[in-house]
Write an enzyme that holds these catalytic residues in place. Structure first.
Site, PDB file in Angstrom:
ATOM      1  N   ARG A  15       0.848  -1.216   0.000  1.00  0.00           N
ATOM      2  CA  ARG A  15       0.000   0.000   0.000  1.00  0.00           C
ATOM      3  C   ARG A  15       0.876   1.256   0.000  1.00  0.00           C
ATOM      4  NH1 ARG A  15      -0.465   4.635   2.721  1.00  0.00           N
ATOM      5  NH2 ARG A  15      -0.179   3.537   4.702  1.00  0.00           N
ATOM      6  N   ASP A  16       1.552   1.537   1.108  1.00  0.00           N
ATOM      7  CA  ASP A  16       2.337   2.780   1.206  1.00  0.00           C
ATOM      8  C   ASP A  16       3.489   2.750   0.202  1.00  0.00           C
ATOM      9  OD1 ASP A  16       3.379   5.193   2.137  1.00  0.00           O
ATOM     10  OD2 ASP A  16       3.124   4.677   4.235  1.00  0.00           O
ATOM     11  N   HIS A 207       5.143   4.599  12.733  1.00  0.00           N
ATOM     12  CA  HIS A 207       5.164   4.542  11.262  1.00  0.00           C
ATOM     13  C   HIS A 207       6.156   5.617  10.791  1.00  0.00           C
ATOM     14  CE1 HIS A 207       2.826   4.015   7.358  1.00  0.00           C
ATOM     15  NE2 HIS A 207       3.315   5.226   7.143  1.00  0.00           N
ATOM     16  N   CYS A 240       3.932   9.438   0.657  1.00  0.00           N
ATOM     17  CA  CYS A 240       2.563   9.933   0.491  1.00  0.00           C
ATOM     18  C   CYS A 240       2.545  10.945  -0.653  1.00  0.00           C
ATOM     19  CB  CYS A 240       2.086  10.594   1.788  1.00  0.00           C
ATOM     20  SG  CYS A 240       0.447  11.323   1.618  1.00  0.00           S
ATOM     21  N   ASN A 249       8.965   4.352   3.684  1.00  0.00           N
ATOM     22  CA  ASN A 249       9.005   3.955   5.097  1.00  0.00           C
ATOM     23  C   ASN A 249      10.355   3.318   5.391  1.00  0.00           C
ATOM     24  OD1 ASN A 249       6.098   3.297   3.959  1.00  0.00           O
ATOM     25  ND2 ASN A 249       5.883   3.854   6.102  1.00  0.00           N
TER      26      ASN A 249
HETATM   27  P1  HMG Z   1     -13.267  13.790  -2.920  1.00  0.00           P
HETATM   28  O1  HMG Z   1     -12.934  14.133  -4.333  1.00  0.00           O
HETATM   29  O2  HMG Z   1     -13.454  14.908  -1.942  1.00  0.00           O
HETATM   30  O3  HMG Z   1     -14.518  12.784  -2.863  1.00  0.00           O
HETATM   31  O4  HMG Z   1     -12.148  12.828  -2.382  1.00  0.00           O
HETATM   32  P2  HMG Z   1     -16.017  12.974  -3.154  1.00  0.00           P
HETATM   33  O5  HMG Z   1     -16.735  12.283  -2.043  1.00  0.00           O
HETATM   34  O6  HMG Z   1     -16.357  14.432  -3.441  1.00  0.00           O
HETATM   35  O7  HMG Z   1     -16.189  12.135  -4.524  1.00  0.00           O
HETATM   36  C1  HMG Z   1     -15.570  12.557  -5.714  1.00  0.00           C
HETATM   37  C2  HMG Z   1     -15.410  11.347  -6.653  1.00  0.00           C
HETATM   38  O8  HMG Z   1     -14.563  10.399  -6.024  1.00  0.00           O
HETATM   39  C3  HMG Z   1     -16.726  10.625  -6.973  1.00  0.00           C
HETATM   40  O9  HMG Z   1     -16.597  10.115  -8.297  1.00  0.00           O
HETATM   41  C4  HMG Z   1     -16.699   9.473  -6.016  1.00  0.00           C
HETATM   42  O10 HMG Z   1     -17.438   8.350  -6.472  1.00  0.00           O
HETATM   43  C5  HMG Z   1     -15.221   9.125  -5.983  1.00  0.00           C
HETATM   44  P3  HMG Z   1     -17.117  10.926  -9.583  1.00  0.00           P
HETATM   45  O11 HMG Z   1     -18.558  11.197  -9.296  1.00  0.00           O
HETATM   46  O12 HMG Z   1     -16.294  12.191  -9.637  1.00  0.00           O
HETATM   47  O13 HMG Z   1     -16.841   9.992 -10.727  1.00  0.00           O
HETATM   48  N1  HMG Z   1     -14.844   8.449  -4.731  1.00  0.00           N
HETATM   49  C6  HMG Z   1     -14.320   7.229  -4.648  1.00  0.00           C
HETATM   50  N2  HMG Z   1     -14.009   6.324  -5.595  1.00  0.00           N
HETATM   51  C7  HMG Z   1     -13.496   5.136  -5.167  1.00  0.00           C
HETATM   52  N3  HMG Z   1     -13.305   4.847  -3.872  1.00  0.00           N
HETATM   53  C8  HMG Z   1     -13.592   5.739  -2.907  1.00  0.00           C
HETATM   54  C9  HMG Z   1     -14.137   6.979  -3.299  1.00  0.00           C
HETATM   55  N4  HMG Z   1     -14.533   8.059  -2.600  1.00  0.00           N
HETATM   56  C10 HMG Z   1     -14.977   8.939  -3.484  1.00  0.00           C
HETATM   57  N5  HMG Z   1     -13.374   5.437  -1.623  1.00  0.00           N
HETATM   58  C11 HMG Z   1     -11.273  11.128  -0.962  1.00  0.00           C
HETATM   59  C12 HMG Z   1     -12.143  12.354  -1.054  1.00  0.00           C
HETATM   60  C13 HMG Z   1     -10.978  10.867   0.495  1.00  0.00           C
HETATM   61  C14 HMG Z   1     -11.990   9.949  -1.579  1.00  0.00           C
HETATM   62  C15 HMG Z   1      -9.951  11.422  -1.747  1.00  0.00           C
HETATM   63  O14 HMG Z   1      -9.393  12.581  -1.208  1.00  0.00           O
HETATM   64  C16 HMG Z   1      -8.959  10.307  -1.667  1.00  0.00           C
HETATM   65  O15 HMG Z   1      -9.135   9.266  -2.257  1.00  0.00           O
HETATM   66  N6  HMG Z   1      -7.850  10.518  -0.908  1.00  0.00           N
HETATM   67  C17 HMG Z   1      -6.872   9.469  -0.652  1.00  0.00           C
HETATM   68  C18 HMG Z   1      -5.505  10.020  -0.711  1.00  0.00           C
HETATM   69  C19 HMG Z   1      -4.538   8.943  -0.346  1.00  0.00           C
HETATM   70  O16 HMG Z   1      -4.764   7.762  -0.556  1.00  0.00           O
HETATM   71  N7  HMG Z   1      -3.361   9.359   0.197  1.00  0.00           N
HETATM   72  C20 HMG Z   1      -2.329   8.481   0.566  1.00  0.00           C
HETATM   73  C21 HMG Z   1      -2.648   7.616   1.739  1.00  0.00           C
HETATM   74  S1  HMG Z   1      -2.412   8.427   3.308  1.00  0.00           S
HETATM   75  C22 HMG Z   1      -0.751   8.154   3.686  1.00  0.00           C
HETATM   76  O17 HMG Z   1       0.003   7.740   2.845  1.00  0.00           O
HETATM   77  C23 HMG Z   1      -0.273   8.415   5.082  1.00  0.00           C
HETATM   78  C24 HMG Z   1      -0.060   7.143   5.900  1.00  0.00           C
HETATM   79  O18 HMG Z   1       0.846   6.259   5.248  1.00  0.00           O
HETATM   80  C25 HMG Z   1       0.485   7.480   7.294  1.00  0.00           C
HETATM   81  C26 HMG Z   1       1.695   8.408   7.263  1.00  0.00           C
HETATM   82  O19 HMG Z   1       2.670   8.132   6.547  1.00  0.00           O
HETATM   83  O20 HMG Z   1       1.630   9.418   7.985  1.00  0.00           O
HETATM   84  C27 HMG Z   1      -1.388   6.376   6.100  1.00  0.00           C
HETATM   85 MG    MG Z   2       2.982   6.423   5.306  1.00  0.00          MG
END
Ligand code: HMG
Ligand code: MG
Length: 308
Positions: A15-16, A207, A240, A249
């Site tokens: 994933r990450d 993490h 990220c 990581n």
């Molecule tokens: P948004 O654009 O605000 O969502 O995104 P929305 O609710 O307004 O929907 C917009 C569109 O997205 C719609 O489709 C939804 O169906 C679709 P459209 O009508 O435009 O065709 N949609 C989805 N599709 C599939 N699966 C879903 C989903 N939700 C909405 N679940 C949202 C909000 C949270 C979804 C977006 O911002 C997003 O996906 N963000 C994820 C970003 C991400 O993955 N970042 C990396 C992970 S975090 C990380 O790495 C940190 C960590 O490792 C810890 C650390 O290191 O600190 C965990």
């Molecule tokens: Mg991370």
């Protein structure tokens, strides 16, 4: 010095590690890689995320990955989920564990999930409630605990506020994210001194991203403070996409080398992981950051140790 007898490693490479890669790893290769990880003795693997595929195209095949792997009994397979739509997709694929995530800093939270911190709480509360009522485990992440790529310093009160809320929702464990790898051991000690007064050590995981090479030092101080759960990514892959400059990581390979050398049990077979690192390095097409993997694959220092 008193070290723990054993620690739990939570592998987040699929994933990450892959979410930030420019090269799209085919579904078939992801499945082969996860199957290799499953056979190594790792008991927890975060295999994908059910986020918006427009935001994270590298993991757009989440359903095919979760349904395509060979699940090994005793291994918990986790996916990152941001909202109820993602949860529905994750449940359809029959994921074991759901990881919810948010940041301690407003700007990173907004850039990463398009919501303010206060707007995020009700979303995650519903997610955790639905996960628990489906009989599955919910894990929480709080990002930018030690610094934010947009705001710099992050106040400990913000970390406490978000952590308190996540535990109130019912998460089983909280992973404290050094998202951009800025922490140092003194800071880790200070943050943990505060958090360990509120939460038991066995409910906290660390993490660390290794952007500046301090992840292992930060793990060492965390071990001294009583933490025994660590997230890591095979080969040191990761980052990220909504945290500029964030790199991978801490490498699982490097973490195992250090822990096994210290006689700390993990249950993971380093030699099996060596093959999994080789496999993903070939697919990614660039040298993996892990130092111990590079040393082992160039024949330096003889064979790696076995499971400790
Ligand atoms: P948004 O654009 O605000 O969502 O995104 P929305 O609710 O307004 O929907 C917009 C569109 O997205 C719609 O489709 C939804 O169906 C679709 P459209 O009508 O435009 O065709 N949609 C989805 N599709 C599939 N699966 C879903 C989903 N939700 C909405 N679940 C949202 C909000 C949270 C979804 C977006 O911002 C997003 O996906 N963000 C994820 C970003 C991400 O993955 N970042 C990396 C992970 S975090 C990380 O790495 C940190 C960590 O490792 C810890 C650390 O290191 O600190 C965990
Ligand atoms: Mg991370």
């Amino acid at each position: 010095m008193k070290w723990p007898k054993g620690v739990t490693i939570k592998e987040v490479g699929p994933r990450d590690g892959l979410q930030n890669e420019k090269t799209f790893i085919s579904t078939e290769d992801k499945i082969t890689w996860i199957n290799q990880l499953s056979e190594s003795g790792l008991k927890h693997i975060e295999i994908t995320s059910f986020v918006n595929p427009k935001w994270i195209p590298a993991l757009s095949d989440a359903t095919a990955v979760v349904t395509g792997i060979t699940k090994v009994p005793g291994v918990t397979y986790t996916a990152l989920v941001p909202n109820l739509y993602g949860l529905e997709r994750a449940f359809q694929a029959n994921i074991d564990e759901v990881a919810v995530f948010m940041s301690a800093s407003e700007t990173h939270n907004l850039k990463n999930i398009n919501k303010s911190i206060d707007q995020t709480f009700p979303v995650l509360r519903d997610l955790v409630r639905e996960t628990i009522s489906a009989g599955k485990i919910s894990r929480g992440y709080v990002s930018t605990v030690f610094g934010c790529p947009y705001e710099g310093h992050v106040d400990i009160d913000s970390v406490i506020r978000v952590s308190d809320r996540l535990f109130e929702m019912g998460i089983a464990e909280l992973s404290l994210g050094d998202t951009i790898g800025v922490a140092n051991p003194k800071q880790v000690q200070e943050v943990l001194e505060v958090l360990l007064k509120r939460f038991p050590a066995d409910k906290l995981a660390m993490h660390f991203h290794d952007t500046r090479g301090s992840a292992l030092a930060n793990i060492l101080i965390s071990l001294e403070m009583g933490i025994t759960i660590f997230d890591s990514s095979l080969g040191g892959l990761g980052g990220c996409p909504y945290a500029p400059g964030a790199s991978g990581n801490v490498a699982t390979d490097d973490l195992l080398y250090m822990l096994h050398g210290m006689g700390i049990h993990t249950g993971v077979d380093q030699n099996k992981l060596l093959h999994a690192s080789q496999f993903i390095q070939e697919k990614i097409g660039r040298t993996l950051p892990s130092k111990s993997f590079q040393a082992a694959s160039s024949g330096m220092g003889g064979k790696l140790g076995k499971t400790v």
